[in-house]
Design a protein around this motif. Structure first.
Motif, mmCIF file in Angstrom:
data_model
loop_
_atom_site.group_PDB
_atom_site.id
_atom_site.type_symbol
_atom_site.label_atom_id
_atom_site.label_comp_id
_atom_site.label_asym_id
_atom_site.label_seq_id
_atom_site.Cartn_x
_atom_site.Cartn_y
_atom_site.Cartn_z
ATOM 1 N N GLN A 217 -79.591 -49.599 21.422
ATOM 2 C CA GLN A 217 -78.894 -49.579 20.145
ATOM 3 C C GLN A 217 -78.506 -50.985 19.704
ATOM 4 O OE1 GLN A 217 -75.622 -46.798 20.058
ATOM 5 N NE2 GLN A 217 -76.685 -45.298 21.332
ATOM 6 N N ALA A 218 -78.629 -51.211 18.378
ATOM 7 C CA ALA A 218 -78.224 -52.486 17.792
ATOM 8 C C ALA A 218 -77.500 -52.201 16.482
ATOM 9 C CB ALA A 218 -79.431 -53.380 17.540
ATOM 10 N N ALA A 219 -76.502 -53.050 16.171
ATOM 11 C CA ALA A 219 -75.692 -52.844 14.975
ATOM 12 C C ALA A 219 -76.011 -53.851 13.875
ATOM 13 C CB ALA A 219 -74.204 -52.921 15.329
ATOM 14 N N SER A 220 -76.948 -54.765 14.116
ATOM 15 C CA SER A 220 -77.287 -55.783 13.129
ATOM 16 C C SER A 220 -78.722 -56.241 13.362
ATOM 17 C CB SER A 220 -76.341 -56.982 13.228
ATOM 18 O OG SER A 220 -76.534 -57.653 14.468
ATOM 19 N N LEU A 221 -79.256 -56.959 12.383
ATOM 20 C CA LEU A 221 -80.613 -57.480 12.561
ATOM 21 C C LEU A 221 -80.651 -58.540 13.653
ATOM 22 C CD1 LEU A 221 -83.546 -57.482 11.586
ATOM 23 C CD2 LEU A 221 -82.912 -59.262 9.943
ATOM 24 N N ALA A 222 -79.610 -59.374 13.722
ATOM 25 C CA ALA A 222 -79.559 -60.411 14.754
ATOM 26 C C ALA A 222 -79.556 -59.778 16.147
ATOM 27 C CB ALA A 222 -78.323 -61.283 14.559
ATOM 28 N N PRO B 271 -75.581 -55.105 8.225
ATOM 29 C CA PRO B 271 -74.625 -56.101 7.700
ATOM 30 C C PRO B 271 -75.279 -57.441 7.360
ATOM 31 C CG PRO B 271 -73.727 -54.986 9.630
ATOM 32 C CD PRO B 271 -75.155 -54.561 9.521
ATOM 33 N N ASP B 272 -76.318 -57.825 8.100
ATOM 34 C CA ASP B 272 -76.957 -59.114 7.877
ATOM 35 C C ASP B 272 -78.365 -58.979 7.304
ATOM 36 O OD1 ASP B 272 -77.887 -57.940 10.166
ATOM 37 O OD2 ASP B 272 -77.907 -59.765 11.374
ATOM 38 N N SER B 273 -78.666 -57.824 6.740
ATOM 39 C CA SER B 273 -79.981 -57.615 6.135
ATOM 40 C C SER B 273 -79.891 -56.454 5.152
ATOM 41 C CB SER B 273 -81.021 -57.298 7.209
ATOM 42 O OG SER B 273 -82.246 -56.960 6.623
ATOM 43 N N HIS B 274 -80.462 -56.640 3.971
ATOM 44 C CA HIS B 274 -80.388 -55.601 2.946
ATOM 45 C C HIS B 274 -81.778 -55.261 2.433
ATOM 46 C CE1 HIS B 274 -76.022 -55.976 2.838
ATOM 47 N NE2 HIS B 274 -76.196 -57.286 2.800
ATOM 48 N N GLY B 275 -81.965 -53.972 2.177
ATOM 49 C CA GLY B 275 -83.255 -53.541 1.671
ATOM 50 C C GLY B 275 -84.354 -53.789 2.692
#
Length: 267
Positions: free
Chosen positions: A37-42, A65-69
């Motif tokens: 599991q990951a909560a962000s693109l980073a 949070p750090d990536s949209h669309g």
């Protein structure tokens, strides 16, 4: 054992997916999935680096949070093009689905999908198929935003950066060129192509038409050859834009009646 990675910033949703994949169905053992599991693109990129030798599939949300669309998908195709990526999102606009496929996604699932649909989609994508629910392909495209941007020039400077354009995965044909290739298809091949654009699998098309799945596979191969494309996704992308303009092309009936298979018949 399949190792999957889900990138979503909602812990409860990630946990729900994990529980769903661990449950057995109709007394059958649950498929051997291990879920990271990951909560962000980073964090996603970090886990990909750490588990590059064992990851089989990434389920990617479009609102991290750090990536949209589709920005996250575009970056993943640049930095980890070896990893199959499927979109798991609440966004269901048809043009978003097509753009994701053009960027290289191997599937597109709505977050409102049932557990059964999720399991079926994973099973198919892990065997190399592209999965898109038919209802997402049937959804009407949203109106273009160009006119809105033109009427509000001040909003352009405040808008978020536009992701890089999707790669051209299907030949760019004029309506006349597509019409010529359309005329080379048989009536049955045209019907199969129309159902492909709606997102139906070979198995579903075969069931609806009352023929063997191998017959549909033969039709699909012929369609790809006649359209001059190399894959099912390319055919869908090409036809989804050009079919409405082709005279005589019509969508399959909303409630198709399954034909009775004919023993020994050849399509």
């Amino acid at each position: 054992m399949y190792r999957l990675l889900i990138a979503d910033d909602h812990p409860l949703f990630r946990d729900a997916i994990s529980r769903t994949l661990s449950l057995s169905v109709a007394d059958a053992p649950a498929p051997p999935y291990e879920l990271l599991q990951a909560a962000s693109l980073a964090e996603t990129l970090s886990l990909i680096d750490a588990h590059a030798d064992s990851l089989d599939l990434l389920l990617l949300d479009l609102d991290l949070p750090d990536s949209h669309g589709l920005e996250g998908l575009a970056r993943l195709r640049q930095e980890a093009d070896w990893l199959p990526v499927a979109i798991l999102s609440a966004h269901e606009a048809r043009e978003t689905v097509l753009e994701a496929l053009a960027l290289g996604a191997v599937g597109y699932l709505s977050k409102s999908s049932s557990a059964e649909v999720l399991r079926e989609a994973l099973a198919r994508m892990l065997t190399g198929e592209v999965y898109v629910p038919a209802r997402l392909m049937r959804a009407a495209p949203r109106p273009a935003l160009a006119s809105q941007a033109a009427s509000s020039p001040s909003s352009a400077s405040a808008s978020a950066p536009v992701p890089p354009p999707a790669p051209q995965l299907a030949p760019s044909l004029s309506e006349a060129e597509f019409a010529q290739r359309w005329q080379t298809l048989t009536t049955k091949q045209r019907g199969v192509l129309e159902r492909m654009v709606l997102g139906e699998s070979n198995k579903m098309i075969a069931w609806q038409l009352g023929v063997a799945e191998t017959t549909i596979k033969s039709h699909v191969s012929a369609i790809l050859h006649k359209l001059g494309v190399a894959s099912r996704v390319q055919a869908i992308l090409l036809a989804s834009h050009a079919l409405p303009a082709v005279s005589g092309a019509s969508a399959p009936p909303a409630s198709p009646q399954r034909a009775t298979p004919r023993r020994g018949a050849h399509e």
